[in-house]
Design a protein around this motif. Structure first.
Motif, PDB file in Angstrom:
ATOM      1  N   LEU A  45       0.849  -1.211   0.000  1.00 44.27           N
ATOM      2  CA  LEU A  45       0.000   0.000   0.000  1.00 44.27           C
ATOM      3  C   LEU A  45       0.879   1.254   0.000  1.00 44.27           C
ATOM      4  O   LEU A  45       0.568   2.256  -0.641  1.00 44.27           O
ATOM      5  CB  LEU A  45      -0.940  -0.006   1.213  1.00 44.27           C
ATOM      6  N   VAL A  72      -6.033   3.732  -3.895  1.00 42.59           N
ATOM      7  CA  VAL A  72      -6.384   2.325  -3.641  1.00 42.59           C
ATOM      8  C   VAL A  72      -7.724   2.271  -2.914  1.00 42.59           C
ATOM      9  O   VAL A  72      -7.927   2.994  -1.918  1.00 42.59           O
ATOM     10  CB  VAL A  72      -5.304   1.626  -2.786  1.00 42.59           C
ATOM     11  N   TYR A  77      -4.908   3.607   2.722  1.00 44.78           N
ATOM     12  CA  TYR A  77      -5.677   3.442   1.479  1.00 44.78           C
ATOM     13  C   TYR A  77      -6.702   4.568   1.432  1.00 44.78           C
ATOM     14  O   TYR A  77      -6.853   5.321   2.387  1.00 44.78           O
ATOM     15  CB  TYR A  77      -6.333   2.048   1.409  1.00 44.78           C
TER      16      TYR A  77
END
Ligand code: GZL
Ligand code: ZN
Length: 369
Positions: free
Chosen positions: A144, A154, A168
């Motif tokens: 990530l 994301v 995220y």
């Protein structure tokens, strides 16, 4: 800078899905209930966006002409269940060329390493957005961070991860702990003080859906001293897995159990096969209560037929909600950081419940998956 709103939006994904579908693909069909668990070919990379009728009749401006096609990578769990099949089809229906997308859907075949690799490939390809349905909750921080360093938003979808929300950009999914609580509350209402000897066929190890359903159900079970959970084992969300675990449970506990909790419909089909082979009667007219999760088409058919007593829905029709978040990100608008997709529960005809809806033919006919 993406502008996250911290409100939790409850989405009735069924409506959103209808609004955004590309037409053409029929994602309501499900394999015949007695169809063997299909082991598809090795996960295929599906870079080509789904063929689409709308683009043919000129209805939608060819995205290539306007040059604003949005590239989306979806690192999909795998193809372990009917739920997953419906979820994959829904993404292909929504993230299609006519809607201005190019979808790269990678079926990671329930393999953690393959899923991390798929996400890293999305980063290398510099896709516009990355969507991940995490096979396991753990192990996501590094990749990530790599996506953030690459400036690619994301969205975590379907399941949850054990990473800080700052790692995220948005989350769209269901509350599987609530699903477990609903199952427990229904069982308590149905048993009305009678004792329960319970066997649990859990989902994939480490999946948030498994952890959530167990946590919620066990929270209710703790309140009932007349209940005992005899054993629980993972059936990996597959029909084969459900059958194998049920066969071993029957060897160890035949005649001692009266409730089987299956963490998804495919495991329930396997458990029913195993109990049929052993001559054990289940369902509303049997000796064993079956509780299942997902409420897919065939799972609800079995519920309508009284074979599954209670089926707690987990809605796979989530792509339109994810697309809405992406569109807002694309336009620099505020978007919901967290969107819960609504679930409900269903019970067999003849059962009245304050925790679930009694199944009818009409309900089954009206389902989107
Ligand atoms: C639930 C989803 C689970 C389904 C299973 O959100 O992640 O994975 O319950 C599927 O059918 O395999
Ligand atoms: Zn009780």
């Amino acid at each position: 800078m993406l502008r996250k709103k911290l409100a939790v939006l409850l989405a009735t994904a069924m409506v959103a899905a209808v609004a955004a579908g590309c037409g053409g693909a029929d994602n309501t069909s499900a394999p015949a209930a007695d169809a063997p668990a299909t082991e598809d070919a090795a996960p295929a990379e599906d870079a080509a966006p789904a063929e689409d009728a709308a683009a043919d009749d000129g209805e939608a401006a060819a995205p290539a002409a306007s040059g604003d096609v949005i590239t989306v990578g979806y690192a999909q769990v795998g193809h372990e269940s009917d739920w997953r099949t419906a979820n994959t089809q829904n993404y292909q229906d929504v993230f299609c060329e006519a809607n201005g997308y190019e979808l790269s859907l990678i079926d990671c075949d329930n393999d953690n390493a393959a899923q991390l690799e798929a996400v890293r490939n999305f980063i290398t390809q510099q896709l516009d957005y990355i969507v991940i349905a995490p096979i396991e909750t753990a192990g996501w921080d590094t990749v990530l961070q790599e996506a953030q360093d690459a400036g690619i938003p994301v969205i975590i979808a379907d399941r949850e991860i054990a990473a800080d929300a700052s790692m995220y950009d948005a989350w769209v999914g269901t509350n599987t702990k609530n699903e477990g609580i609903t199952a427990g509350n229904w069982l308590a209402e149905y048993l009305d003080g009678k004792e329960a000897k319970i066997l649990v066929i859990e989902g994939s190890v480490g999946a948030s859906a498994t952890l959530g359903r167990s946590e919620g159900f066990n929270e209710v079970a703790k309140e009932h001293s007349e209940w005992e959970i005899l054993d629980s084992q993972s059936g990996d969300f597959t029909q084969d897995g459900g059958q194998e675990v049920m066969e071993s449970f029957i060897k160890s506990y035949e005649g001692q159990f009266n409730v089987v909790v299956c963490h998804n419909d495919n495991e329930a089909y396997g458990a029913m096969d195993a109990m049929d082979a052993a001559g054990i009667k289940y369902g509303v007219d049997g000796d064993v209560i079956i509780i299942s999760f997902d409420a897919t088409h065939d799972g609800l058919q079995y519920t309508l037929d009284g074979k599954i007593n209670c089926n707690v829905e987990c809605n796979p029709i989530q792509a339109a909600v994810v697309a809405e978040v992406i569109q807002k990100m694309q336009n620099g608008e505020d978007y919901e950081a967290t969107t819960l997709v609504n679930d409900e529960a269903f019970v067999a005809p003849g059962i009245e419940s304050q925790h679930a809806t009694t199944m009818t033919e009409e309900i089954l006919a009206g389902r989107a998956y």
